[in-house]
Design an enzyme around this catalytic site. Structure first.
Site, PDB file in Angstrom:
ATOM      1  N   HIS A  45       2.470   1.906  -3.143  1.00 35.76           N
ATOM      2  CA  HIS A  45       1.563   2.879  -3.758  1.00 35.76           C
ATOM      3  C   HIS A  45       2.123   4.290  -3.653  1.00 35.76           C
ATOM      4  O   HIS A  45       1.384   5.259  -3.664  1.00 35.76           O
ATOM      5  CB  HIS A  45       0.169   2.822  -3.129  1.00 35.76           C
TER       6      HIS A  45
ATOM      7  N   ASP B 219       0.867  -1.188   0.000  1.00 32.12           N
ATOM      8  CA  ASP B 219       0.000   0.000   0.000  1.00 32.12           C
ATOM      9  C   ASP B 219       0.901   1.235   0.000  1.00 32.12           C
ATOM     10  O   ASP B 219       1.991   1.179  -0.543  1.00 32.12           O
ATOM     11  CB  ASP B 219      -0.940  -0.059   1.219  1.00 32.12           C
TER      12      ASP B 219
END
Ligand SMILES: *[C@@H]1O[C@H](CO)[C@@H](O)[C@H](O)[C@H]1NC(C)=O
Ligand SMILES: *[C@@H]1O[C@H](CO)[C@@H](O)[C@H](O)[C@H]1NC(C)=O
Ligand SMILES: *[C@@H]1O[C@H](CO)[C@@H](O)[C@H](O)[C@H]1NC(C)=O
Ligand SMILES: *[C@@H]1O[C@H](CO)[C@@H](O)[C@H](O)[C@H]1NC(C)=O
Length: 435
Positions: free
Chosen positions: A259, A236
């Site tokens: 991310h 993430d």
């Protein structure tokens, strides 16, 4: 000194505590080390060593400049614990060996499942240091059961989001974390909540790219943070900066995979809540094999602001969308987030020297209809397609984004900002909040 045989552990710890808390002892022997092996740790990676850790902590906590040591060459299995202050000045946790979370902690049934594994709270002037590792022992499980789209829309997404954070600091100030390696968290690896004066330096965070919700470093309601020379790989956001954060400096960060670096405000079920993030600098950032490079995302319907954010010297390699502002963020799938008129106001965002390769869209600045983004500037942005993009590439997009582009802009259209002096924006709602 506190060398105790296991059998005498409890009594010994108390005696030790009593003697070391006397001022005479404390001033005579600063810098004392409390080795968890002396507090009865089995250190075999199987036996639960939480009691030994807590016992060592409780004694060290009362001594100035004390160090709790988890020595090299040993493996310590530890159950979810709270290590709390207030403690005497300059307490350190020296991790030279390996600390292990219980395997599969993230899938324990709800009533037993903790919110975090190591819960540090109410500490001032504390540090975690050493060349050892902290292993959440969670990766295999995560990749084995990815949520399907239907599970997500049925709300299982949020249920899985309640997996434990590995290391959490709450209400702590002047904290530093250095040297250690943190791996395989069931969720966020290192979180600072309602804290300040944070230094993170020379650490490594590593989890597989397909482990869901595994943020690297998560900041919320935290000010005055410095994150340097740190390598993060996760499933993430590598660094996630959430509401209530300001004065955040990041330098020499590698994010691979993940991310990207994300300022994220607003949230599910918090519609119309106040969200504020300001004064963030991220420089000398390298993002590789990631979904995003540098991202600002807000949910619709909030109030508040994101302002004075600078991303400079960002090198991207095989990143789907290197530069993104998304004011329509929704993690429940588009259909479940209704359109709302309110929005967090975004202003003063600078992208300076962002270079490298993208695999989907070089720039996507999607600002809300209610509150356009203002004062966005791009200086020297050079992005070219990655050698083997997975699908068709898109051109840059700017929606309701005002500012200026200077220097080199590649590809053409990257500088799609609308020129305007930011104060003449059509504001549908009055500014009726303070950050
Ligand atoms: C944090 O550290 C700074 C400088 O080292 C010091 O001035 C300040 O008092 C400390 N604050 C706390 C809460 O320990
Ligand atoms: C960074 O941490 C490692 C241990 O993880 C240590 O060996 C190394 O000396 C540290 N580097 C710096 C510059 O502090
Ligand atoms: C923007 O934020 C940076 C980092 O905290 C700070 O140094 C700078 O003074 C801020 N600029 C303005 C105009 O507030
Ligand atoms: C929200 O607005 C967008 C663009 O105006 C539109 O495409 C989308 O369908 C709307 N979503 C809902 C849930 O109404």
């Amino acid at each position: 000194m506190c060398s105790l045989v296991p059998a005498a552990l409890l009594v010994g710890a108390l005696l030790c505590l009593a003697s070391s808390s006397s001022p005479a002892v404390a001033t005579r022997s600063p810098g004392r080390t409390f080795n968890v092996l002396s507090f009865g740790a089995a250190a075999d990676g199987v036996t639960d060593d939480s009691e030994a850790l807590v016992a060592a902590w409780q004694v060290a906590c009362r001594v100035p400049h004390a160090t709790v040591l988890l020595p090299l060459g040993h493996r310590f299995l530890v159950s979810p614990v709270t290590l709390q202050g207030p403690c005497n000045t300059k307490l350190a946790l020296q991790i030279d060996g390996t600390m292990l979370a219980p395997p599969e902690m993230g899938s324990w049934p709800k009533p037993r499942r903790p919110l975090q594994w190591l819960n540090f709270k109410w500490l001032q002037g504390f540090s975690i240091q050493g060349a050892g590792a902290v292993d959440g022992q969670s990766s295999s499980l995560q990749s084995a059961s990815p949520a399907t789209t239907s599970q997500r829309s049925a709300g299982h997404w949020q249920a899985s989001g309640a997996k434990p954070t590995l290391i959490r600091f709450y209400n702590s100030f002047n904290v530093s974390v250095r040297g250690i390696r943190i791996t395989n968290s069931p969720q966020c690896h290192l979180k600072f909540d309602s804290s300040g004066g944070i230094k993170v330096k020379n650490i490594t965070i590593s989890s597989p790219g397909d482990s869901r919700n595994t943020d690297g470093i998560h900041l919320q309601n935290t000010r005055d943070v410095e994150i340097r020379s740190t390598s993060i790989g996760c499933g993430d956001d590598c660094v996630s900066i959430q509401t209530g954060c300001s004065n955040i400096h990041m330098k020499n960060i590698i994010c691979n995979p993940g991310h990207g670096i994300s300022c994220s405000v607003g949230g599910l079920g918090k519609d119309n809540s106040l969200a504020c993030v300001s004064d963030v600098v991220a420089e000398s950032i390298s993002v590789q094999n990631a979904l995003y490079g540098v991202r600002i995302k807000t949910w619709q319907g909030g109030v508040g602001s994101v302002r004075n954010i600078t991303f400079s010297n960002v090198r991207v390699s095989n990143v789907a969308t290197p530069i993104i502002i998304d004011q329509f963020y929704c993690d429940r799938g588009g259909a479940r987030c209704a359109n709302r008129t309110g929005a967090v106001a975004i202003s003063g965002v600078t992208y300076r020297r962002v270079v490298g390769t993208y695999s989907f869209q070089p720039v996507r600045l999607a600002c809300s209809d209610a509150r356009p983004c203002t004062g966005v500037s791009m200086v020297d942005v050079r992005l070219s397609p990655a050698s083997a993009p997975e699908g068709p590439l898109r051109g840059g997009l700017c929606w309701n984004t005002y500012g200026e582009a200077r220097g080199t802009m590649e590809p053409l259209g990257t500088g799609c900002l609308q020129r305007s002096n930011g104060y003449a924006m059509p504001l549908i709602q009055p500014f009726n909040y303070t950050c």
